[in-house]
Design a protein around this motif. Structure first.
Motif, PDB file in Angstrom:
ATOM      1  N   CYS A   1      -1.692   4.416  -7.025  1.00 39.74           N
ATOM      2  CA  CYS A   1      -0.909   5.397  -6.275  1.00 39.74           C
ATOM      3  C   CYS A   1       0.599   5.187  -6.417  1.00 39.74           C
ATOM      4  O   CYS A   1       1.090   4.063  -6.412  1.00 39.74           O
ATOM      5  CB  CYS A   1      -1.305   5.328  -4.798  1.00 39.74           C
ATOM      6  SG  CYS A   1      -0.397   6.489  -3.764  1.00 39.74           S
TER       7      CYS A   1
ATOM      8  N   CYS B   1       4.607   6.885  -2.821  1.00 41.61           N
ATOM      9  CA  CYS B   1       5.906   6.470  -2.268  1.00 41.61           C
ATOM     10  C   CYS B   1       6.440   5.325  -3.121  1.00 41.61           C
ATOM     11  O   CYS B   1       5.733   4.799  -3.987  1.00 41.61           O
ATOM     12  CB  CYS B   1       5.789   6.075  -0.795  1.00 41.61           C
ATOM     13  SG  CYS B   1       5.115   4.421  -0.518  1.00 41.61           S
TER      14      CYS B   1
ATOM     15  N   GLY C   1       4.877   1.785  -4.310  1.00 41.24           N
ATOM     16  CA  GLY C   1       3.965   1.636  -5.445  1.00 41.24           C
ATOM     17  C   GLY C   1       4.619   0.945  -6.630  1.00 41.24           C
ATOM     18  O   GLY C   1       3.927   0.362  -7.471  1.00 41.24           O
TER      19      GLY C   1
ATOM     20  N   CYS D   1       0.832  -0.862   0.470  1.00 40.48           N
ATOM     21  CA  CYS D   1       1.623  -1.664  -0.475  1.00 40.48           C
ATOM     22  C   CYS D   1       2.738  -2.379   0.290  1.00 40.48           C
ATOM     23  O   CYS D   1       3.273  -1.847   1.269  1.00 40.48           O
ATOM     24  CB  CYS D   1       2.223  -0.779  -1.566  1.00 40.48           C
ATOM     25  SG  CYS D   1       0.966   0.175  -2.452  1.00 40.48           S
TER      26      CYS D   1
ATOM     27  N   CYS E   1       1.378   7.402   3.038  1.00 41.99           N
ATOM     28  CA  CYS E   1       0.152   6.597   2.990  1.00 41.99           C
ATOM     29  C   CYS E   1      -0.877   7.034   4.033  1.00 41.99           C
ATOM     30  O   CYS E   1      -2.032   6.606   3.985  1.00 41.99           O
ATOM     31  CB  CYS E   1       0.513   5.126   3.204  1.00 41.99           C
ATOM     32  SG  CYS E   1      -0.545   3.991   2.307  1.00 41.99           S
TER      33      CYS E   1
HETATM   34  S1  SF4 Z   1       2.128   2.493   0.235  1.00 37.26           S
HETATM   35 FE1  SF4 Z   1       0.451   3.985   0.201  1.00 37.26          FE
HETATM   36  S2  SF4 Z   1       1.416   5.907  -0.399  1.00 37.26           S
HETATM   37 FE2  SF4 Z   1       2.843   4.269  -0.948  1.00 37.26          FE
HETATM   38  S3  SF4 Z   1       2.340   3.792  -3.088  1.00 37.26           S
HETATM   39 FE3  SF4 Z   1       1.153   2.394  -1.794  1.00 37.26          FE
HETATM   40  S4  SF4 Z   1      -0.841   3.384  -1.534  1.00 37.26           S
HETATM   41 FE4  SF4 Z   1       0.588   4.947  -2.258  1.00 37.26          FE
END
Ligand code: SF4
Length: 251
Positions: free
Chosen positions: A70, A73, A76, A141, A157
């Motif tokens: 993902c 945001c 990642g 993350c 998220c």
């Molecule tokens: S915090 Fe959540 S939304 Fe952001 S990159 Fe990671 S998995 Fe994706």
């Protein structure tokens, strides 16, 4: 509940290797289960403009795969591993934290550092184990330098959290710390001291906020009225609610 059980709230400084700073750390992504027969990786959302409707996922493994790729945001770009969950996906109690820390980022599991050890002991104090709970975070993350996730990051998220709650279908949700409340209830900055220990309803589930274990690690007193003592009261209330709801189910 005895004081002996309350004494479990302490994490000894030398009772686990996880409590000591790791001398060497291998930044190696965890293996992610991927089954192309049941899962279309092309559906992985690459921006927060791409919706994730309720019912998108059939399993936590699918959520793990999507989160691991993902980029909805900025978090990642800096993660080692997406940290999705640990515990029992069929549990009646779901625990939400803020976001992964360094140990969690490296190991790909939530609450595995010192705070996690204390959380396990807090659960043990009311005779709950990892098998009785499902543990996840508002953001999957790690925010750099362990900063608080931003509102936009929490929002990006959120669909994953909503899917986790839908799949687990818990009766009780425990929110550890203010960010967990802000993330779940989409409320502005809240005072954890004021609202901890109170039952609130969210989508038909009994929710309670408690102090984050990392806060308890910084406040070691177990005197009456101290954060640890208050958390002990809160966890006994959680255990009572858990027993009541289970008893209702049996009739
Ligand atoms: S915090 Fe959540 S939304 Fe952001 S990159 Fe990671 S998995 Fe994706």
């Amino acid at each position: 509940m005895s004081n002996e059980q309350f004494s479990l709230f302490d994490v000894a400084s030398d009772d686990s290797p996880n409590l000591k700073p790791a001398k060497t750390k291998t930044r190696k992504p965890a293996e992610v289960i991927f089954d192309p027969a049941t899962f279309d990786a092309a559906l992985i959302p690459t921006t927060n403009k791409m919706p994730i409707p309720a019912g998108t996922y059939d399993s936590m493994d699918q959520i793990q795969v999507h989160c691991s790729e993902c980029q909805r945001c900025g978090l990642g770009t800096t993660r080692t591993n997406a940290v999705v969950s640990r515990g029992n996906p069929n549990a009646s109690i779901l625990i939400i934290g803020e976001g992964p820390g360094e140990n969690e980022d490296l190991q790909g599991k939530p609450f595995v550092g010192k705070s996690g050890q204390l959380l396990d002991k807090i659960l043990q104090s009311v005779k709950l184990t990892e098998d009785d709970v499902f543990i996840c975070n508002i953001v999957k993350c790690r925010p750099p330098e362990n900063r608080k996730p931003s509102k936009d990051e929490m929002e990006a998220c959120r669909p994953y959290l909503m899917e986790q709650i839908r799949l687990v279908n818990p009766k009780i949700i425990i929110m550890t710390g203010a960010s967990a409340i802000e993330g779940l209830f989409q409320e502005k900055s809240v005072g954890i001291t004021k609202i901890r220990g109170q039952w609130r309803d969210w989508e038909g589930r009994a929710c309670m906020a408690i102090f984050h274990p990392s806060y308890l690690l910084r406040n070691q007193s177990r005197d009456q009225g101290s954060p640890k003592w208050l958390t002990w009261q809160d966890m006994q209330a959680v255990r009572q609610k858990y027993d009541e709801l289970n008893a209702e189910e049996e009739f």
